[in-house]
Design a protein around this motif. Sequence first.
Motif, PDB file in Angstrom:
ATOM      1  N   GLU A 168       0.811  -1.221   0.000  1.00  0.00           N
ATOM      2  CA  GLU A 168       0.000   0.000   0.000  1.00  0.00           C
ATOM      3  C   GLU A 168       0.843   1.270   0.000  1.00  0.00           C
ATOM      4  O   GLU A 168       0.359   2.353  -0.353  1.00  0.00           O
ATOM      5  N   ASN A 169       2.116   1.152   0.375  1.00  0.00           N
ATOM      6  CA  ASN A 169       3.027   2.299   0.356  1.00  0.00           C
ATOM      7  C   ASN A 169       3.868   2.341  -0.915  1.00  0.00           C
ATOM      8  O   ASN A 169       4.863   3.067  -0.979  1.00  0.00           O
ATOM      9  N   ASN A 170       3.467   1.544  -1.895  1.00  0.00           N
ATOM     10  CA  ASN A 170       4.126   1.477  -3.206  1.00  0.00           C
ATOM     11  C   ASN A 170       5.540   0.914  -3.138  1.00  0.00           C
ATOM     12  O   ASN A 170       6.357   1.153  -4.028  1.00  0.00           O
ATOM     13  N   ARG A 171       5.808   0.165  -2.077  1.00  0.00           N
ATOM     14  CA  ARG A 171       7.104  -0.497  -1.963  1.00  0.00           C
ATOM     15  C   ARG A 171       7.045  -1.829  -2.709  1.00  0.00           C
ATOM     16  O   ARG A 171       6.106  -2.605  -2.533  1.00  0.00           O
ATOM     17  N   ILE A 172       8.042  -2.072  -3.541  1.00  0.00           N
ATOM     18  CA  ILE A 172       8.062  -3.297  -4.345  1.00  0.00           C
ATOM     19  C   ILE A 172       8.325  -4.505  -3.447  1.00  0.00           C
ATOM     20  O   ILE A 172       9.292  -4.533  -2.681  1.00  0.00           O
ATOM     21  N   ILE A 173       7.441  -5.487  -3.554  1.00  0.00           N
ATOM     22  CA  ILE A 173       7.552  -6.708  -2.752  1.00  0.00           C
ATOM     23  C   ILE A 173       8.196  -7.831  -3.547  1.00  0.00           C
ATOM     24  O   ILE A 173       9.060  -8.557  -3.050  1.00  0.00           O
ATOM     25  N   ALA A 174       7.774  -7.994  -4.791  1.00  0.00           N
ATOM     26  CA  ALA A 174       8.292  -9.089  -5.617  1.00  0.00           C
ATOM     27  C   ALA A 174       8.065  -8.762  -7.087  1.00  0.00           C
ATOM     28  O   ALA A 174       7.247  -7.905  -7.435  1.00  0.00           O
ATOM     29  N   LYS A 175       8.805  -9.468  -7.945  1.00  0.00           N
ATOM     30  CA  LYS A 175       8.669  -9.284  -9.392  1.00  0.00           C
ATOM     31  C   LYS A 175       8.582 -10.642 -10.075  1.00  0.00           C
ATOM     32  O   LYS A 175       9.113 -11.637  -9.600  1.00  0.00           O
ATOM     33  N   ASP A 176       7.885 -10.641 -11.202  1.00  0.00           N
ATOM     34  CA  ASP A 176       7.797 -11.814 -12.087  1.00  0.00           C
ATOM     35  C   ASP A 176       7.190 -13.051 -11.430  1.00  0.00           C
ATOM     36  O   ASP A 176       7.586 -14.176 -11.750  1.00  0.00           O
ATOM     37  N   LEU A 177       6.243 -12.851 -10.530  1.00  0.00           N
ATOM     38  CA  LEU A 177       5.512 -13.989  -9.979  1.00  0.00           C
ATOM     39  C   LEU A 177       4.318 -14.290 -10.881  1.00  0.00           C
ATOM     40  O   LEU A 177       3.664 -13.384 -11.386  1.00  0.00           O
ATOM     41  N   ARG A 178       4.028 -15.567 -11.059  1.00  0.00           N
ATOM     42  CA  ARG A 178       2.877 -15.981 -11.854  1.00  0.00           C
ATOM     43  C   ARG A 178       2.279 -17.241 -11.250  1.00  0.00           C
ATOM     44  O   ARG A 178       2.880 -17.885 -10.394  1.00  0.00           O
ATOM     45  N   GLY A 179       1.086 -17.584 -11.724  1.00  0.00           N
ATOM     46  CA  GLY A 179       0.455 -18.828 -11.313  1.00  0.00           C
ATOM     47  C   GLY A 179       0.234 -18.926  -9.815  1.00  0.00           C
ATOM     48  O   GLY A 179      -0.156 -17.965  -9.147  1.00  0.00           O
ATOM     49  N   LYS A 180       0.516 -20.097  -9.270  1.00  0.00           N
ATOM     50  CA  LYS A 180       0.288 -20.361  -7.847  1.00  0.00           C
ATOM     51  C   LYS A 180       1.174 -19.498  -6.953  1.00  0.00           C
ATOM     52  O   LYS A 180       0.764 -19.103  -5.857  1.00  0.00           O
ATOM     53  N   GLN A 181       2.396 -19.217  -7.416  1.00  0.00           N
ATOM     54  CA  GLN A 181       3.301 -18.381  -6.620  1.00  0.00           C
ATOM     55  C   GLN A 181       2.730 -16.979  -6.434  1.00  0.00           C
ATOM     56  O   GLN A 181       2.829 -16.395  -5.353  1.00  0.00           O
ATOM     57  N   LEU A 182       2.123 -16.441  -7.490  1.00  0.00           N
ATOM     58  CA  LEU A 182       1.536 -15.108  -7.414  1.00  0.00           C
ATOM     59  C   LEU A 182       0.376 -15.082  -6.428  1.00  0.00           C
ATOM     60  O   LEU A 182       0.301 -14.203  -5.556  1.00  0.00           O
ATOM     61  N   GLU A 183      -0.520 -16.040  -6.540  1.00  0.00           N
ATOM     62  CA  GLU A 183      -1.672 -16.075  -5.636  1.00  0.00           C
ATOM     63  C   GLU A 183      -1.241 -16.283  -4.186  1.00  0.00           C
ATOM     64  O   GLU A 183      -1.768 -15.647  -3.270  1.00  0.00           O
ATOM     65  N   LYS A 184      -0.269 -17.145  -3.979  1.00  0.00           N
ATOM     66  CA  LYS A 184       0.210 -17.414  -2.620  1.00  0.00           C
ATOM     67  C   LYS A 184       0.769 -16.151  -1.974  1.00  0.00           C
ATOM     68  O   LYS A 184       0.491 -15.861  -0.799  1.00  0.00           O
ATOM     69  N   LYS A 185       1.543 -15.371  -2.738  1.00  0.00           N
ATOM     70  CA  LYS A 185       2.148 -14.151  -2.195  1.00  0.00           C
ATOM     71  C   LYS A 185       1.087 -13.101  -1.910  1.00  0.00           C
ATOM     72  O   LYS A 185       1.142 -12.409  -0.871  1.00  0.00           O
ATOM     73  N   ILE A 186       0.111 -12.958  -2.796  1.00  0.00           N
ATOM     74  CA  ILE A 186      -0.955 -11.980  -2.585  1.00  0.00           C
ATOM     75  C   ILE A 186      -1.770 -12.341  -1.345  1.00  0.00           C
ATOM     76  O   ILE A 186      -2.083 -11.474  -0.512  1.00  0.00           O
ATOM     77  N   ALA A 187      -2.100 -13.615  -1.205  1.00  0.00           N
ATOM     78  CA  ALA A 187      -2.863 -14.063  -0.032  1.00  0.00           C
ATOM     79  C   ALA A 187      -2.090 -13.789   1.250  1.00  0.00           C
ATOM     80  O   ALA A 187      -2.653 -13.345   2.263  1.00  0.00           O
ATOM     81  N   GLU A 188      -0.799 -14.013   1.206  1.00  0.00           N
ATOM     82  CA  GLU A 188       0.066 -13.783   2.372  1.00  0.00           C
ATOM     83  C   GLU A 188       0.087 -12.302   2.751  1.00  0.00           C
ATOM     84  O   GLU A 188      -0.010 -11.946   3.936  1.00  0.00           O
ATOM     85  N   LEU A 189       0.190 -11.424   1.755  1.00  0.00           N
ATOM     86  CA  LEU A 189       0.244  -9.982   2.021  1.00  0.00           C
ATOM     87  C   LEU A 189      -1.081  -9.453   2.560  1.00  0.00           C
ATOM     88  O   LEU A 189      -1.105  -8.562   3.417  1.00  0.00           O
ATOM     89  N   LEU A 190      -2.177  -9.983   2.059  1.00  0.00           N
ATOM     90  CA  LEU A 190      -3.488  -9.497   2.488  1.00  0.00           C
ATOM     91  C   LEU A 190      -3.862  -9.983   3.883  1.00  0.00           C
ATOM     92  O   LEU A 190      -4.752  -9.414   4.526  1.00  0.00           O
ATOM     93  N   LYS A 191      -3.190 -11.015   4.368  1.00  0.00           N
ATOM     94  CA  LYS A 191      -3.450 -11.503   5.724  1.00  0.00           C
ATOM     95  C   LYS A 191      -2.812 -10.605   6.768  1.00  0.00           C
ATOM     96  O   LYS A 191      -3.264 -10.525   7.906  1.00  0.00           O
ATOM     97  N   ASN A 192      -1.713  -9.949   6.392  1.00  0.00           N
ATOM     98  CA  ASN A 192      -0.966  -9.121   7.345  1.00  0.00           C
ATOM     99  C   ASN A 192      -1.675  -7.794   7.610  1.00  0.00           C
ATOM    100  O   ASN A 192      -2.380  -7.273   6.774  1.00  0.00           O
TER     101      ASN A 192
END
Length: 360
Positions: free
Chosen positions: A336-360
């Motif tokens: 939310e502060n426009n800080r880059i978390i990760a690049k070039d994630l796709r598929g299951k890896q992308l969804e897993k990272k998004i779910a992890e960030l939204l839980k915090n």
Amino acid sequence: MKQIVIAFLIILGLSPAILAQEGFKITGRLGGSLGGNLVLVGSSSEGAVKLGETTMIDGNFEFSGSVEGVMPAYILTEEQQPIATVMLENLEYTLVAGESGIEVLGGGESQKIWNEFEVINRHVLKEKMKMEQEGRAAYAQQNQMKLQALQQQFAKIATDAEAKQLDLFKKYKDSFVSAFMIASGMQQMDYVSLKTLYDMLGGNVQANFYGQLIARQLMALKQIEPGSVGPDFQGVTAAGETITLHGVKAKVKLVDFWASWCGPCRQEMPNVSKIYKKYHELGLEIIGVSLDKKVEEWTKAMKEEKMEWLNMIDMESRIARLYFVRGIPHTILLDENNRIIAKDLRGKQLEKKIAELLKN
């Protein structure tokens, strides 16, 4: 007295002929019936510098002039096709046709170092061309095992070549040729790879023109590394709304570079759509950045893929250059502060990272 001075110079290994050299001379002896106009262009801190032009007749040509220090120079045809690269200084050079291409003989230490790099590059290019030919035949025969074997074979060749180049960079860390080589290829490097090579260079080389070019590139690449605040950009969405990356309010932001003509991008779209529907209400926003050149192709693909998220078109690749996008699909995940978390994630890896960030 003059003879004594000459004798002393010979003892030191210095030829009077070399000391008397007031300019450079490049002689071409390529043989055959090659002809046409040639131009010699140097690369300096001021940009490209035209150093001379001549006509090649039956493979023979000559350039002469003078330069200060050592200057990378290119011999080009009138169609701007490169014939050879010369580490030009006020010395004599001869170009001859060799087994693997045109060879540059003579010159100074910088040319010898450049030639060592060229041996590696030409070997890779030769093997690449050979494998591409074999690959076309295997593709026509639908021989997947052969295609996979060729990919693995070339990967090994590329890895071996990279190791040999690293050895040369270490060996010649105090030569401007190393900095020139790195600067010439840095547009294809990520931050970590470029920083590794830059750190190998000696202090004097880091301070020269090409060393400074690399340093500036590193500063730009650092801005898009995980942990950095992603550079802001502006665009107009398909709905006609002007938005900026930093102006979009969301707990997690996904910038997705794609294009209608990109097969892998289109294959990934169902997954992106699923992620958007699942996590948008929880704080995810997606900003699609299309690299299409025609608006109608962009909007047609959006309808076909049923994209419900924000989308803009980057016809001049302004945003893509800002983020050093070298291939698509390419994703950038920000908080939310426009800080880059990760690049070039796709598929299951992308969804897993998004779910992890939204839980915090």
